[in-house]
Design a protein around this motif. Structure first.
Motif, PDB file in Angstrom:
ATOM      1  N   ASP A  63       0.835  -1.208   0.000  1.00 34.50           N
ATOM      2  CA  ASP A  63       0.000   0.000   0.000  1.00 34.50           C
ATOM      3  C   ASP A  63       0.862   1.246   0.000  1.00 34.50           C
ATOM      4  OD1 ASP A  63      -2.358  -1.270  -0.160  1.00 34.50           O
ATOM      5  OD2 ASP A  63      -2.823  -1.183   1.994  1.00 34.50           O
ATOM      6  N   MET A  64       1.871   1.237   0.857  1.00 26.81           N
ATOM      7  CA  MET A  64       2.755   2.405   0.949  1.00 26.81           C
ATOM      8  C   MET A  64       3.540   2.547  -0.359  1.00 26.81           C
ATOM      9  SD  MET A  64       5.233   3.238   4.151  1.00 26.81           S
ATOM     10  CE  MET A  64       6.153   4.777   4.267  1.00 26.81           C
ATOM     11  N   ALA A  65       3.934   1.421  -0.944  1.00 23.27           N
ATOM     12  CA  ALA A  65       4.675   1.458  -2.208  1.00 23.27           C
ATOM     13  C   ALA A  65       3.808   2.029  -3.324  1.00 23.27           C
ATOM     14  CB  ALA A  65       5.146   0.048  -2.574  1.00 23.27           C
ATOM     15  N   ARG A  66       2.544   1.632  -3.330  1.00 26.52           N
ATOM     16  CA  ARG A  66       1.644   2.070  -4.402  1.00 26.52           C
ATOM     17  C   ARG A  66       1.518   3.587  -4.433  1.00 26.52           C
ATOM     18  NH1 ARG A  66      -2.194  -1.705  -3.235  1.00 26.52           N
ATOM     19  NH2 ARG A  66      -1.407  -3.457  -4.439  1.00 26.52           N
ATOM     20  N   GLY A  67       1.594   4.203  -3.266  1.00 26.41           N
ATOM     21  CA  GLY A  67       1.503   5.656  -3.199  1.00 26.41           C
ATOM     22  C   GLY A  67       2.687   6.374  -3.847  1.00 26.41           C
ATOM     23  N   LEU A  68       3.758   5.643  -4.117  1.00 30.78           N
ATOM     24  CA  LEU A  68       4.959   6.250  -4.690  1.00 30.78           C
ATOM     25  C   LEU A  68       5.130   5.910  -6.164  1.00 30.78           C
ATOM     26  CD1 LEU A  68       7.430   5.417  -1.758  1.00 30.78           C
ATOM     27  CD2 LEU A  68       5.928   7.396  -2.012  1.00 30.78           C
TER      28      LEU A  68
END
Ligand code: TXA
Ligand code: MG
Length: 337
Positions: A63-68
């Motif tokens: 999820d955190m990766a997707r934001g980047l």
């Protein structure tokens, strides 16, 4: 050991643009806020790293990766993240403009992302509340640190705080995987996650894109991870011993050895001595390759500190983790004339 208070203090350093030595399951990282341009610049400065070399950005999860990143991910990227995160896998994906500092990706339109498994790294990301840009915490071209004291030796005062999470379990950097326009994966840097493990998810062995002076992944520069003492790599112990016998006859020359074998191999050790090696470190073979990988960089560091004029390394069997070990030995060695 690391307390909650240490984490809170480190998170404060990160949020104010400072640098923290961070343990991960692969090697120690030099971590900063990936969204903070000045902090990222400080990392390059501390490492004396050429600015063309982009950093890995550490996140908690997909999820955190997707934001980047710019969605959607290639299907194989999703499957690999699902299988191996958190863990020693870095995925190079199209980046979302402005999500991390431009300097962290060296102006590329991709970003390298990894969700580390080490509880201290995870606690720091969670507490700082930002993605952490963290290259290995060594000076550029030198040996990656696998213990907190190595970080101090490498970087000294350039790092405000080092979290001591003990020795890294893998001891080799993460495996870096990139994707072409069709979403087809390729290994850009061999590492702690074997190509065999990747094949278990991908259904076939991935292509390994190797080396050169203009590498796809700058960690693939030919000479890298290197001790200061000149080191040469041999295919077999006999070849190394032949050269060592000659060199050690010369006045003021002393030769050290890094070779596969048994850790407590007294026969091997006495053979090393009679071949003229004044110091030797044996890397365990076979099922013990994990232990060999975990101790590889510390062994190189110890041999480098032993005040020798020459180092010789012998390659391990080129399969599984042995491939990444041999890759690092090759890059740590002088080019074959
Ligand atoms: O295990 C690891 O990966 C450690 C720990 C601290 O996480 N980090 C590490 O970072 O080894 P570093 O900066 O020493 O190596 C990063 C590697 C380099 O080979 C770099 O060129 C590659 O990742 N890389 C980073 N961003 C990239 C990109 N956008 N495209 C291709 N390669 C990239
Ligand atoms: Mg590195």
């Amino acid at each position: 050991m690391v307390s909650e208070q240490d984490i809170a203090q480190a998170a404060q350093v990160v949020r104010s643009g400072g640098l923290v030595g961070m343990p991960t399951e692969t090697v120690y990282g030099l971590a900063c806020d990936a969204t903070h341009g000045t902090a990222v610049a400080r990392v390059f400065e501390a490492k004396a790293r050429p600015s063309f070399d982009p950093l890995i950005v550490h996140v908690l999860d997909r999820d955190m990766a997707r934001g980047l990143t710019d969605a959607p991910w290639p299907a194989e990227a999703l499957r690999l993240a699902e299988a191996f995160w958190p863990g020693p896998l870095t995925l190079v994906l199209p980046r979302k403009a402005g999500a991390v500092a431009d300097l962290a990706t060296s102006g590329l339109d991709t970003v390298a992302l990894r969700a580390p498994a080490h509880p201290v790294a995870r606690a720091l990301i969670a507490s700082a509340g930002v993605p952490l840009a963290a290259p290995s915490a060594n000076r550029f071209g030198s040996i990656s640190p696998t213990r907190a004291e190595h970080v101090r030796q490498e970087l000294g005062d350039a790092v405000s705080l080092v979290l001591d999470g003990g020795a890294c379990v893998h001891g080799l950097e993460s495996t870096v995987v990139g994707f072409d326009a069709a979403g087809h994966p390729a290994v850009l840097r061999l590492g702690a996650l074997t190509t065999e493990s990747l094949a278990g998810v991908l259904g076939e062995l991935p292509e390994v894109r190797s080396s050169g002076s203009r590498p796809a992944s700058p960690g693939m520069l030919d000479r890298h991870y290197a001790p200061r003492t000149p080191m040469r790599l041999f295919e077999a112990w006999d070849d190394a011993a032949d050269v060592a016998r000659i060199i050690s006859e010369e006045p003021d020359r002393s030769v050290g050895l890094l070779a596969p074998g048994l850790a407590d191999d007294s026969a091997g050790r006495s053979a090393d001595r009679s071949a003229g090696f004044v110091a030797s470190h044996r890397l365990r073979q076979g099922s013990d390759l994990r232990a060999s990988a975990a101790g590889l960089f510390a062994a190189m560091r110890a041999l480098d500190a032993a005040d020798l004029t020459d180092l010789m390394a012998v390659a391990v069997e080129d399969a599984g983790l042995g491939r990444a070990i041999n890759d690092r030995l090759r890059r740590a060695s002088l080019p074959v004339a």
